[in-house]
Design a protein around this motif. Structure first.
Motif, PDB file in Angstrom:
ATOM      1  N   ALA A  71       1.029  -1.143   0.045  1.00 38.12           N
ATOM      2  CA  ALA A  71      -0.106  -0.014  -0.089  1.00 38.12           C
ATOM      3  C   ALA A  71       0.655   1.125   0.169  1.00 38.12           C
ATOM      4  CB  ALA A  71      -0.822  -0.053   1.102  1.00 38.12           C
ATOM      5  N   GLU A  72       1.949   1.269   0.891  1.00 39.87           N
ATOM      6  CA  GLU A  72       2.932   2.386   0.871  1.00 39.87           C
ATOM      7  C   GLU A  72       3.521   2.697  -0.474  1.00 39.87           C
ATOM      8  OE1 GLU A  72       6.006   4.136   3.758  1.00 39.87           O
ATOM      9  OE2 GLU A  72       5.771   1.914   3.750  1.00 39.87           O
ATOM     10  N   ALA A  73       3.956   1.447  -1.210  1.00 43.16           N
ATOM     11  CA  ALA A  73       4.746   1.515  -2.421  1.00 43.16           C
ATOM     12  C   ALA A  73       3.510   2.247  -3.375  1.00 43.16           C
ATOM     13  CB  ALA A  73       5.160   0.274  -2.909  1.00 43.16           C
ATOM     14  N   ARG A  74       2.473   2.026  -3.444  1.00 43.75           N
ATOM     15  CA  ARG A  74       1.495   2.726  -4.472  1.00 43.75           C
ATOM     16  C   ARG A  74       1.130   4.033  -3.697  1.00 43.75           C
ATOM     17  NH1 ARG A  74       2.189   1.169  -9.042  1.00 43.75           N
ATOM     18  NH2 ARG A  74      -0.014   2.086  -9.490  1.00 43.75           N
ATOM     19  N   LYS A  75       1.528   4.582  -2.693  1.00 45.59           N
ATOM     20  CA  LYS A  75       1.161   5.658  -2.173  1.00 45.59           C
ATOM     21  C   LYS A  75      -0.419   5.654  -1.685  1.00 45.59           C
ATOM     22  CE  LYS A  75       5.113   8.183  -4.041  1.00 45.59           C
ATOM     23  NZ  LYS A  75       6.014   7.712  -3.245  1.00 45.59           N
ATOM     24  N   PHE A  76      -1.089   4.542  -1.172  1.00 42.86           N
ATOM     25  CA  PHE A  76      -2.227   4.859  -0.766  1.00 42.86           C
ATOM     26  C   PHE A  76      -2.333   5.850   0.370  1.00 42.86           C
ATOM     27  CE2 PHE A  76      -3.425   0.403  -2.756  1.00 42.86           C
ATOM     28  CZ  PHE A  76      -3.539   1.105  -3.994  1.00 42.86           C
ATOM     29  N   HIS A  77      -3.186   6.173   0.797  1.00 41.05           N
ATOM     30  CA  HIS A  77      -3.694   6.935   2.070  1.00 41.05           C
ATOM     31  C   HIS A  77      -3.625   6.061   3.253  1.00 41.05           C
ATOM     32  CE1 HIS A  77      -5.061  10.709   4.252  1.00 41.05           C
ATOM     33  NE2 HIS A  77      -5.651   9.785   4.644  1.00 41.05           N
ATOM     34  N   ASP A  78      -2.834   6.555   4.230  1.00 42.26           N
ATOM     35  CA  ASP A  78      -2.939   5.745   5.407  1.00 42.26           C
ATOM     36  C   ASP A  78      -2.425   4.291   5.228  1.00 42.26           C
ATOM     37  OD1 ASP A  78      -3.575   7.783   7.063  1.00 42.26           O
ATOM     38  OD2 ASP A  78      -5.602   7.444   6.940  1.00 42.26           O
ATOM     39  N   PRO A  79      -1.306   3.923   4.628  1.00 41.05           N
ATOM     40  CA  PRO A  79      -0.967   2.410   4.290  1.00 41.05           C
ATOM     41  C   PRO A  79      -1.048   1.475   5.615  1.00 41.05           C
ATOM     42  CG  PRO A  79       0.722   3.826   4.311  1.00 41.05           C
ATOM     43  CD  PRO A  79      -0.254   4.857   4.213  1.00 41.05           C
ATOM     44  N   GLU A  80      -0.722   2.209   6.696  1.00 43.24           N
ATOM     45  CA  GLU A  80      -0.512   1.702   8.189  1.00 43.24           C
ATOM     46  C   GLU A  80      -2.010   1.182   8.772  1.00 43.24           C
ATOM     47  OE1 GLU A  80      -1.480   6.014   9.101  1.00 43.24           O
ATOM     48  OE2 GLU A  80      -0.015   4.722   7.753  1.00 43.24           O
ATOM     49  N   ARG A  81      -2.947   1.484   7.946  1.00 44.94           N
ATOM     50  CA  ARG A  81      -4.317   0.943   8.223  1.00 44.94           C
ATOM     51  C   ARG A  81      -4.498  -0.507   7.426  1.00 44.94           C
ATOM     52  NH1 ARG A  81      -8.731   4.997   7.261  1.00 44.94           N
ATOM     53  NH2 ARG A  81      -9.992   3.166   8.093  1.00 44.94           N
ATOM     54  N   PHE A  82      -3.572  -1.094   6.470  1.00 44.61           N
ATOM     55  CA  PHE A  82      -3.916  -2.296   5.783  1.00 44.61           C
ATOM     56  C   PHE A  82      -3.601  -3.486   6.696  1.00 44.61           C
ATOM     57  CE2 PHE A  82      -4.422   0.802   2.511  1.00 44.61           C
ATOM     58  CZ  PHE A  82      -5.302   0.158   1.642  1.00 44.61           C
ATOM     59  N   LYS A  83      -4.583  -4.503   6.667  1.00 43.81           N
ATOM     60  CA  LYS A  83      -4.127  -5.801   7.158  1.00 43.81           C
ATOM     61  C   LYS A  83      -4.322  -6.763   6.249  1.00 43.81           C
ATOM     62  CE  LYS A  83      -5.707  -4.189  12.043  1.00 43.81           C
ATOM     63  NZ  LYS A  83      -6.711  -4.581  12.820  1.00 43.81           N
ATOM     64  N   ALA A  84      -3.811  -8.089   6.574  1.00 48.50           N
ATOM     65  CA  ALA A  84      -4.052  -9.058   5.653  1.00 48.50           C
ATOM     66  C   ALA A  84      -5.410 -10.048   6.225  1.00 48.50           C
ATOM     67  CB  ALA A  84      -2.648 -10.066   5.786  1.00 48.50           C
ATOM     68  N   TRP A  85      -6.072 -10.418   5.342  1.00 51.87           N
ATOM     69  CA  TRP A  85      -7.253 -11.091   5.526  1.00 51.87           C
ATOM     70  C   TRP A  85      -6.723 -12.743   5.879  1.00 51.87           C
ATOM     71  CZ3 TRP A  85     -12.180 -10.125   6.256  1.00 51.87           C
ATOM     72  CH2 TRP A  85     -13.237 -11.163   6.159  1.00 51.87           C
ATOM     73  N   LEU A  86      -6.658 -12.879   7.205  1.00 47.53           N
ATOM     74  CA  LEU A  86      -5.860 -14.209   7.388  1.00 47.53           C
ATOM     75  C   LEU A  86      -6.277 -14.549   8.923  1.00 47.53           C
ATOM     76  CD1 LEU A  86      -2.137 -13.763   6.727  1.00 47.53           C
ATOM     77  CD2 LEU A  86      -3.592 -15.417   5.392  1.00 47.53           C
ATOM     78  N   SER A  87      -6.540 -15.892   9.064  1.00 44.91           N
ATOM     79  CA  SER A  87      -6.609 -16.583  10.357  1.00 44.91           C
ATOM     80  C   SER A  87      -5.556 -17.533  10.633  1.00 44.91           C
ATOM     81  CB  SER A  87      -8.033 -17.230  10.271  1.00 44.91           C
ATOM     82  OG  SER A  87      -9.095 -16.370   9.797  1.00 44.91           O
ATOM     83  N   THR A  88      -5.375 -17.521  12.103  1.00 41.75           N
ATOM     84  CA  THR A  88      -4.758 -18.467  12.556  1.00 41.75           C
ATOM     85  C   THR A  88      -5.611 -19.491  13.160  1.00 41.75           C
ATOM     86  OG1 THR A  88      -4.362 -17.362  14.691  1.00 41.75           O
ATOM     87  CG2 THR A  88      -2.459 -17.174  13.010  1.00 41.75           C
ATOM     88  N   GLY A  89      -5.225 -20.206  14.096  1.00 36.93           N
ATOM     89  CA  GLY A  89      -6.235 -20.892  14.771  1.00 36.93           C
ATOM     90  C   GLY A  89      -6.891 -20.244  16.053  1.00 36.93           C
ATOM     91  N   ASP A  90      -6.509 -19.357  16.379  1.00 40.07           N
ATOM     92  CA  ASP A  90      -7.016 -18.427  17.384  1.00 40.07           C
ATOM     93  C   ASP A  90      -7.528 -16.878  16.852  1.00 40.07           C
ATOM     94  OD1 ASP A  90      -6.311 -20.392  19.431  1.00 40.07           O
ATOM     95  OD2 ASP A  90      -4.544 -19.688  19.630  1.00 40.07           O
ATOM     96  N   GLU A  91      -7.100 -16.626  15.803  1.00 43.71           N
ATOM     97  CA  GLU A  91      -7.330 -15.153  15.371  1.00 43.71           C
ATOM     98  C   GLU A  91      -8.026 -15.126  14.085  1.00 43.71           C
ATOM     99  OE1 GLU A  91      -4.837 -11.783  16.620  1.00 43.71           O
ATOM    100  OE2 GLU A  91      -3.273 -13.489  16.968  1.00 43.71           O
ATOM    101  N   SER A  92      -8.877 -14.329  13.730  1.00 44.08           N
ATOM    102  CA  SER A  92      -9.601 -14.403  12.384  1.00 44.08           C
ATOM    103  C   SER A  92      -9.746 -12.756  12.345  1.00 44.08           C
ATOM    104  CB  SER A  92     -10.789 -15.298  12.445  1.00 44.08           C
ATOM    105  OG  SER A  92     -11.862 -14.541  13.216  1.00 44.08           O
ATOM    106  N   PRO A  93     -10.606 -12.727  11.013  1.00 41.42           N
ATOM    107  CA  PRO A  93     -10.871 -11.462  10.701  1.00 41.42           C
ATOM    108  C   PRO A  93     -12.067 -10.824  11.565  1.00 41.42           C
ATOM    109  CG  PRO A  93     -10.319 -12.606   8.452  1.00 41.42           C
ATOM    110  CD  PRO A  93     -10.256 -13.435   9.745  1.00 41.42           C
ATOM    111  N   LEU A  94     -12.670 -11.754  11.968  1.00 45.71           N
ATOM    112  CA  LEU A  94     -13.950 -11.224  13.011  1.00 45.71           C
ATOM    113  C   LEU A  94     -13.346 -10.651  14.229  1.00 45.71           C
ATOM    114  CD1 LEU A  94     -15.917 -14.465  13.213  1.00 45.71           C
ATOM    115  CD2 LEU A  94     -16.474 -12.399  11.927  1.00 45.71           C
ATOM    116  N   GLY A  95     -11.871 -10.931  14.663  1.00 44.79           N
ATOM    117  CA  GLY A  95     -11.471 -10.019  15.822  1.00 44.79           C
ATOM    118  C   GLY A  95     -10.399  -9.163  15.197  1.00 44.79           C
ATOM    119  N   ARG A  96      -9.732  -9.256  14.269  1.00 49.06           N
ATOM    120  CA  ARG A  96      -8.798  -8.437  13.540  1.00 49.06           C
ATOM    121  C   ARG A  96      -9.280  -7.085  12.931  1.00 49.06           C
ATOM    122  NH1 ARG A  96      -3.864  -9.756  12.046  1.00 49.06           N
ATOM    123  NH2 ARG A  96      -4.224  -9.520   9.697  1.00 49.06           N
ATOM    124  N   PHE A  97     -10.514  -7.226  12.566  1.00 51.29           N
ATOM    125  CA  PHE A  97     -11.012  -5.970  11.676  1.00 51.29           C
ATOM    126  C   PHE A  97     -12.131  -5.294  12.407  1.00 51.29           C
ATOM    127  CE2 PHE A  97      -8.643  -8.206   8.386  1.00 51.29           C
ATOM    128  CZ  PHE A  97      -8.368  -7.256   7.697  1.00 51.29           C
TER     129      PHE A  97
END
Length: 178
Positions: free
Chosen positions: A35-61
């Motif tokens: 996101a930063e390389a493309r100069k998107f506004h607020d690149p620090e706000r981007f997250k990967a849509w990923l889950s481990t066994g304990d964490e998922s997008p339901l709690g990450r976003f």
């Protein structure tokens, strides 16, 4: 200046990665760097849509009522809750560069409910590219030709939960602004 889309940007990474993403934090960093390389506004706000066994997008976003749009401006979903309940429209088919990708494999381990798909199949918490491990992948988009492959892809929500994939292989990431 002053003109921007109201909503969260989402894209499929133009780069592919093996299952050793450096954990969730490492995957988020990869999204932020793209996101930063493309100069998107607020690149620090981007997250990967990923889950481990304990964490998922339901709690990450956060579940703000912002539409989710591609860098091209096309609507993916009216908001994050609709993305989970109704799917990704025609798919997250645009990379951060604006290139269209179809039928690309994407690391997720995320079920169609937004929860973790598997407690164990997530490339050891996204820290291993060992071929003995597997993780759930999504299939980002298919050509829209209903009825047929597109309808099945859409109805089964294959965008986030398509099948298993070995961690020593390469796949993309979904990056979503939070």
């Amino acid at each position: 200046p002053g003109c921007a889309w109201e909503g969260r940007l989402a894209f499929i990474s133009s780069l592919t990665y093996d299952g050793d993403l450096g954990g969730l934090a490492g995957a988020d960093l990869k999204c932020r760097q793209l996101a930063e390389a493309r100069k998107f506004h607020d690149p620090e706000r981007f997250k990967a849509w990923l889950s481990t066994g304990d964490e998922s997008p339901l709690g990450r976003f956060s579940f703000a009522a912002d539409p989710i749009v591609l860098p091209t401006g096309l609507l993916v979903a009216p908001d994050l809750a609709a993305l989970i309940s109704g799917g990704s429209g025609d798919g997250i088919r645009s990379s951060e560069t604006g290139a269209t990708l179809l039928e690309a494999r994407v690391w997720t381990n995320t079920a169609d409910t937004g929860a973790s798909f598997s407690k164990t199949d997530h490339c050891a918490g996204w820290t291993s590219a060992d071929k003995q491990f597997k993780a759930r992948i999504g299939l980002n988009a298919v050509p829209k030709q209903p009825p047929g492959p597109w309808q099945t892809w859409h109805d089964e929500r294959y965008w986030t939960s398509y099948g298993p994939f070995y961690c020593n292989t390469m796949a993309h990431l979904y990056c979503i602004e939070d």
